[in-house]
Enzyme design. Structure first.
Site, PDB file in Angstrom:
ATOM      1  N   ARG A  59       0.815  -1.221   0.000  1.00 21.49           N
ATOM      2  CA  ARG A  59       0.000   0.000   0.000  1.00 21.49           C
ATOM      3  C   ARG A  59       0.844   1.266   0.000  1.00 21.49           C
ATOM      4  O   ARG A  59       0.377   2.322  -0.415  1.00 21.49           O
ATOM      5  CB  ARG A  59      -1.008  -0.022   1.145  1.00 21.49           C
ATOM      6  CG  ARG A  59      -2.098  -1.095   0.922  1.00 21.49           C
ATOM      7  CD  ARG A  59      -3.101  -1.154   2.056  1.00 21.49           C
ATOM      8  NE  ARG A  59      -2.505  -1.419   3.339  1.00 21.49           N
ATOM      9  CZ  ARG A  59      -2.284  -2.630   3.841  1.00 21.49           C
ATOM     10  NH1 ARG A  59      -2.620  -3.697   3.159  1.00 21.49           N
ATOM     11  NH2 ARG A  59      -1.736  -2.783   5.029  1.00 21.49           N
ATOM     12  N   GLU A  96       6.634  -9.392  15.092  1.00 23.67           N
ATOM     13  CA  GLU A  96       6.144  -9.914  16.366  1.00 23.67           C
ATOM     14  C   GLU A  96       6.213 -11.445  16.399  1.00 23.67           C
ATOM     15  O   GLU A  96       6.577 -12.041  17.408  1.00 23.67           O
ATOM     16  CB  GLU A  96       4.709  -9.434  16.604  1.00 23.67           C
ATOM     17  CG  GLU A  96       4.192  -9.776  17.979  1.00 23.67           C
ATOM     18  CD  GLU A  96       2.814  -9.197  18.236  1.00 23.67           C
ATOM     19  OE1 GLU A  96       2.223  -9.550  19.264  1.00 23.67           O
ATOM     20  OE2 GLU A  96       2.321  -8.397  17.407  1.00 23.67           O
TER      21      GLU A  96
END
Length: 171
Positions: A59, A96
């Site tokens: 994006r 993460e």
């Protein structure tokens, strides 16, 4: 910025349960809102002598290429591994739950180039920090990082304390 915020919809439990995804599709579909968004993203940098805009896959390509067009400079795609056909420089970074990498062509940035980094969202800051490292590995100078939205509860800004940061919408 309320106009922009009204064009971002929440998708609950995407891509996994417990996540509220911020969908920019209605924003980029509306030409007037998209133009307003890009203008607001680049407003602080119009006089910054930027050589190019870099955007992260995917994006960041939308907003970054439009920003580059408006600023009259080139666009540098920062891609996932294996997507670029020429010699690349690579930065690996931790997520993460795992790791990731970004690549750019070795000749995409010349030493001393002044680069504006743009993406749609600043979340944990890992991808943005890696993007800055990649630009600098190629000899460029990150002038600033600009984002359409910032998820402040994820503290991504803390990963980018060495860079001026501009976000249009904060959640």
């Amino acid at each position: 910025m309320e106009t922009l915020k009204n064009k971002i919809r929440d998708i609950v439990d995407f891509p996994k349960p417990g996540v509220v995804f911020k969908d920019i599709t209605p924003l980029v579909k509306d030409s007037a809102t998209l133009r307003h968004c890009v203008d607001a993203l680049i407003a602080p940098y119009r006089e910054s002598r930027i050589n190019a805009v870099a955007g992260m896959e995917a994006r960041g390509f939308i907003f970054g290429s439009l920003a580059a067009w408006e600023l009259g400079v080139g666009f540098i795609p920062l891609r996932k591994p294996g997507k670029l056909p020429y010699d690349v420089q690579r930065v690996d970074y931790d997520l993460e739950y795992g790791n990731a990498s970004l690549e750019a062509h070795i000749d995409a940035i010349s030493p001393g180039d002044r680069i504006l980094l743009i993406d749609d969202v600043l979340a944990t800051g890992g991808t943005a920090r890696a993007s800055c490292e990649l630009v600098e590995k190629l000899g460029g100078e990150v002038i600033a990082c600009a984002f359409v939205m910032e998820l402040t509860f994820l503290h991504g800004r803390e990963q980018l304390t060495s860079y001026p940061l501009h976000s249009l919408i904060q959640y």
